[in-house]
Design a protein around this motif. Structure first.
Motif, mmCIF file in Angstrom:
data_model
loop_
_atom_site.group_PDB
_atom_site.id
_atom_site.type_symbol
_atom_site.label_atom_id
_atom_site.label_comp_id
_atom_site.label_asym_id
_atom_site.label_seq_id
_atom_site.Cartn_x
_atom_site.Cartn_y
_atom_site.Cartn_z
ATOM 1 N N GLY A 193 -2.285 1.059 2.947
ATOM 2 C CA GLY A 193 -2.039 -0.246 3.530
ATOM 3 C C GLY A 193 -1.102 -1.074 2.688
ATOM 4 N N LEU A 194 -1.182 -2.389 2.878
ATOM 5 C CA LEU A 194 -0.256 -3.299 2.210
ATOM 6 C C LEU A 194 -0.908 -3.867 0.948
ATOM 7 N N LEU A 195 -0.252 -3.610 -0.190
ATOM 8 C CA LEU A 195 -0.697 -4.129 -1.478
ATOM 9 C C LEU A 195 0.117 -5.382 -1.792
ATOM 10 N N THR A 196 -0.542 -6.490 -2.050
ATOM 11 C CA THR A 196 0.155 -7.748 -2.322
ATOM 12 C C THR A 196 -0.321 -8.322 -3.651
ATOM 13 N N VAL A 244 3.512 0.674 -10.221
ATOM 14 C CA VAL A 244 2.300 1.003 -9.453
ATOM 15 C C VAL A 244 2.261 2.505 -9.158
ATOM 16 N N PHE A 245 1.069 3.092 -9.326
ATOM 17 C CA PHE A 245 0.862 4.521 -9.097
ATOM 18 C C PHE A 245 -0.413 4.733 -8.276
ATOM 19 N N VAL A 246 -0.427 5.808 -7.482
ATOM 20 C CA VAL A 246 -1.640 6.275 -6.830
ATOM 21 C C VAL A 246 -1.838 7.729 -7.250
ATOM 22 N N ASN A 247 -2.988 7.994 -7.868
ATOM 23 C CA ASN A 247 -3.245 9.327 -8.429
ATOM 24 C C ASN A 247 -2.078 9.793 -9.297
ATOM 25 N N ASP A 266 0.987 9.202 -9.104
ATOM 26 C CA ASP A 266 2.273 9.311 -8.411
ATOM 27 C C ASP A 266 2.886 7.924 -8.251
ATOM 28 N N TYR A 267 4.152 7.826 -8.591
ATOM 29 C CA TYR A 267 4.851 6.537 -8.554
ATOM 30 C C TYR A 267 4.957 6.002 -7.118
ATOM 31 N N ILE A 268 4.631 4.709 -6.948
ATOM 32 C CA ILE A 268 4.711 4.063 -5.640
ATOM 33 C C ILE A 268 5.827 3.024 -5.607
ATOM 34 N N GLY A 269 5.914 2.195 -6.639
ATOM 35 C CA GLY A 269 6.928 1.144 -6.652
ATOM 36 C C GLY A 269 6.677 0.155 -7.769
ATOM 37 N N ILE A 270 7.409 -0.956 -7.738
ATOM 38 C CA ILE A 270 7.337 -1.948 -8.808
ATOM 39 C C ILE A 270 7.044 -3.325 -8.230
ATOM 40 N N PHE A 271 6.072 -3.983 -8.831
ATOM 41 C CA PHE A 271 5.815 -5.394 -8.547
ATOM 42 C C PHE A 271 6.615 -6.229 -9.534
ATOM 43 N N LYS A 292 5.196 -7.262 -2.556
ATOM 44 C CA LYS A 292 4.457 -6.427 -1.617
ATOM 45 C C LYS A 292 4.861 -4.972 -1.788
ATOM 46 N N LEU A 293 3.903 -4.078 -1.617
ATOM 47 C CA LEU A 293 4.170 -2.639 -1.664
ATOM 48 C C LEU A 293 3.321 -1.944 -0.601
ATOM 49 N N ASP A 294 3.891 -0.930 0.018
ATOM 50 C CA ASP A 294 3.144 -0.120 0.990
ATOM 51 C C ASP A 294 2.475 1.037 0.263
ATOM 52 N N ILE A 295 1.172 1.153 0.423
ATOM 53 C CA ILE A 295 0.406 2.237 -0.180
ATOM 54 C C ILE A 295 0.158 3.296 0.892
ATOM 55 N N PRO A 296 0.611 4.535 0.685
ATOM 56 C CA PRO A 296 0.434 5.570 1.713
ATOM 57 C C PRO A 296 -1.042 5.898 1.916
ATOM 58 N N ASP A 297 -1.352 6.337 3.124
ATOM 59 C CA ASP A 297 -2.726 6.765 3.416
ATOM 60 C C ASP A 297 -3.041 8.047 2.666
ATOM 61 N N GLY A 298 -4.319 8.300 2.451
ATOM 62 C CA GLY A 298 -4.755 9.511 1.778
ATOM 63 C C GLY A 298 -6.232 9.727 2.021
ATOM 64 N N GLU A 299 -6.703 10.894 1.653
ATOM 65 C CA GLU A 299 -8.096 11.237 1.888
ATOM 66 C C GLU A 299 -8.956 10.927 0.669
ATOM 67 N N GLY A 300 -10.160 10.433 0.921
ATOM 68 C CA GLY A 300 -11.146 10.218 -0.133
ATOM 69 C C GLY A 300 -10.764 9.118 -1.104
ATOM 70 N N GLN A 301 -11.458 9.104 -2.223
ATOM 71 C CA GLN A 301 -11.192 8.108 -3.254
ATOM 72 C C GLN A 301 -9.965 8.493 -4.063
#
Length: 630
Positions: free
Chosen positions: A433-436, A447-450, A452-457, A463-472
């Protein structure tokens, strides 16, 4: 002929007496300091008098904490050879008291040794003990642990601030009182605070600071320094007001003379250049413009202090930031386009100033010292790698918090919080979803998810878009303190890290694991012993990279350049040289020769985003494309 018969039991005392007599005679014969110590610097007429004689201050600023101690003598000798008669220096509270109960006056922070060396060089000293000094330092030289108090009001008579000032000055002022002129030392004047009234106003504050100095034994002439906005409002009774300027303005001089008639005029801060910020050009003041203004000041019979005479470097995370019109971080170099360059080299300004100042000396100026050789060493190829995630085991902590907390409030450093560097915040998410961030990232977050680089605040990207994924999944925000602003109306609001909530789909994130990455010497030392890996074909980022600089024989100054690298920090033999950033203007980091070992030197680079694994070592500095100061 007189014959002395000395008993054996008295030989030691006699030897000590003779030695003391020899020291006194030698001091009186060769010292440039007058024997009489009754009068000192006086401002009771339209002209300064010193020891009862007319005196013109030809001053220059050099910050001891921005120059390797091994080069103090060289820089002061070059100052003396230029015709300067007075050294001014500021005292950085944040470096001398990094924690509430820890004080540091060693190595590059040995203020007493620096002042004594100035005396040995035949220089008088004007001391600027703050507590606020600006000087383009993080938080203007104030310690960040002050901001743990949510109600803190810096540079006021707020009890939390005044109590901290008194504790620090109880350590500092006794060190400098014996170095005053009347006590046999070189200190002829002391500045009360700095530019008060520009960004803070408490009618009781300046009298408090003045009394705090005098009650601890400061008895020399007191000064205050002002820009055109604070000539009327920022002074204190009993202290001589002085000017800060880069271009001569007759109106400012007239206003000053109206406020304090029949008193000497000094430009306490004649700016010989300017500071640089990341993302802009390298500021320079043309030599002919600078010298023209200096000549005008001197022709009017005024005294002058050159800020800076030699700027040096804001090693480590020392540099601050500016807030107006919007936040910008200051670069590592403090070259300042000063008469002596960052590496202590003569500039055209230096030679022109020497010609001007020669006219104010009855004797010939000392010979100009020889310059140190600069060396272009062989390239360093990084051959080992350690990801940020692997390095976390060498940090203090981790710390747990239900809500985000600023780096100053992290329970590290004996509960004094984190002052500088990076802070990693991690939490668990179960959706995209949307990270603000709003205005709660100070100053820049990767910013990283698991992992993996997502972007820079950053301030232009909230604002940054966080991709969907399974589980925690683990959401990580690596936040950098790029430098607390060193001036302005918002000093009290300079907390760094995550200073408030971060939202995912308008829901505030909770339950953070926090790692403090201040990257202090003990952390880097531990990294040397860590299980590094051979450099993979495609390393992950952020990461630490290690290589070796090989030298032979004497170690010389050099400049490290990182083409193909984006943003990070360079360490040589555990010493933090400072930040680099591909957006410029600064393209090289200064590496003083005393930091380089013979033969093997360990080089560690922390890179946030991308690199090409090669470091170049040059014999000339590159501070970027130039822009004349307007």
């Amino acid at each position: 002929m007189v014959v002395f018969t000395i008993r054996k039991t008295h030989r030691t005392k006699w030897a000590l007496f003779c030695l003391s007599l020899f020291v006194v005679i030698t001091y009186r014969c060769f010292s440039t300091v007058p024997v009489s110590r009754k009068v000192g610097l006086s401002a009771n007429s339209s002209q300064f008098t010193f020891n009862g004689e007319p005196f013109r201050i030809l001053g220059g600023s050099i910050h001891y904490f921005r120059v390797p101690r091994a080069y103090w003598r060289d820089r002061l000798m070059k100052m003396k050879a230029c015709g300067i008669n007075t050294l001014t220096t500021s005292v950085p509270w944040n470096l001398h008291q990094p924690q509430r109960k820890i004080f540091n006056f060693d190595m590059e922070l040995d203020l007493e040794a620096y002042i004594n060396l100035a005396a040995e060089m035949g220089l008088w000293v004007i001391l600027r003990p703050g507590p606020y000094i600006s000087s383009e330092l993080d938080l203007g030289g104030l310690p960040s642990w002050l901001l743990q108090d949510d109600n803190m009001k810096l540079r006021t008579t707020y009890h939390g601030f005044t109590e901290a000032v008194e504790i620090f000055w109880n350590k500092l002022i006794p060190k400098v009182v014996p170095l005053q002129f009347k006590n046999g030392g070189p200190i002829i004047a002391v500045q009360v605070e700095n530019e008060y009234g520009s960004f803070a106003k408490d009618d009781d504050y300046m009298p408090f600071i003045k009394e705090a100095l005098q009650s601890r034994g400061i008895s020399e002439l007191l000064l205050t320094s002002h820009n055109h906005n604070t000539i009327k409002s920022g002074g204190v009774e009993g202290a001589l007001r002085s000017l800060k300027l880069q271009k001569l303005n007759q109106r400012d001089i007239q206003n000053l003379n109206i406020i304090q008639p029949n008193r000497p005029t000094i430009v306490m801060d004649y700016c010989t250049g300017w500071y640089d910020v990341w993302g802009e050009l390298h500021h320079v003041l043309p030599p002919e413009d600078a010298i023209s203004t200096v000549i005008q000041i001197l022709r009017l019979g005024m005294s002058i202090n050159l800020y800076m005479f030699h700027g040096g470097s804001s090693f480590g995370f020392m540099s601050g930031g500016v807030a107006e019109p919007y936040y910008k971080a200051l670069v590592t170099s403090y070259d300042y386009d000063a008469p002596l360059s960052e590496a202590g080299e003569y500039t055209q300004k230096y030679h022109l100033l020497r010609n001007v100042f020669t006219e104010f000396h009855s004797k010939s100026l000392p010979e100009m010292p020889n310059l140190q050789h600069k060396q272009a060493y062989e390239q360093v190829i990084m051959y080992q790698h350690m990801s940020l995630w692997d390095a976390l085991t060498f940090t203090e902590g981790p710390f747990q918090s239900h809500v985000p907390i600023s780096m100053e409030n992290i329970p590290t450093n004996n509960m004094n919080g984190q002052s500088y560097g990076y802070t990693l915040y991690e939490t668990t998410i179960t959706t995209g979803g949307l990270l603000t961030s709003g205005d709660n990232v100070k100053d820049r977050a990767t910013v990283f998810v698991n992992k993996d680089y997502i972007g820079i605040f950053k301030r232009q990207n909230l604002k940054l878009d966080i991709p969907d994924g399974e589980g925690q999944r683990t959401l990580s925000l690596l936040v950098e303190n790029c430098g607390r602003v060193n001036r302005g109306r918002n000093l009290d609001k300079q907390r760094k890290g995550l200073v408030g909530d971060i939202f995912l789909n308008n829901i505030p994130l909770r339950d953070f694991t926090i790692y403090s990455l201040e990257m202090k010497p003990d952390f880097i030392s531990n990294l040397y012993q860590a299980p590094w890996k051979e450099l993979p074909i495609r390393p992950s980022f952020p990461s630490f990279f290690m290589g070796q600089l090989s030298t032979y024989g004497y170690s010389f100054d050099t400049f490290v350049k990182l083409p193909g690298w984006v943003k990070g920090v360079v360490f040589i033999n555990g010493i933090n040289l400072g930040r680099y950033w591909s957006i410029g203007p600064q393209q090289t980091l200064y590496v003083p020769g005393p930091l380089i070992n013979r033969r093997v030197n360990h080089v560690i680079v922390f890179e946030e985003q991308e690199c090409d694994y090669i470091l170049n070592f040059l014999d000339t500095a590159d501070l970027g494309m130039e822009q004349d100061i307007q």
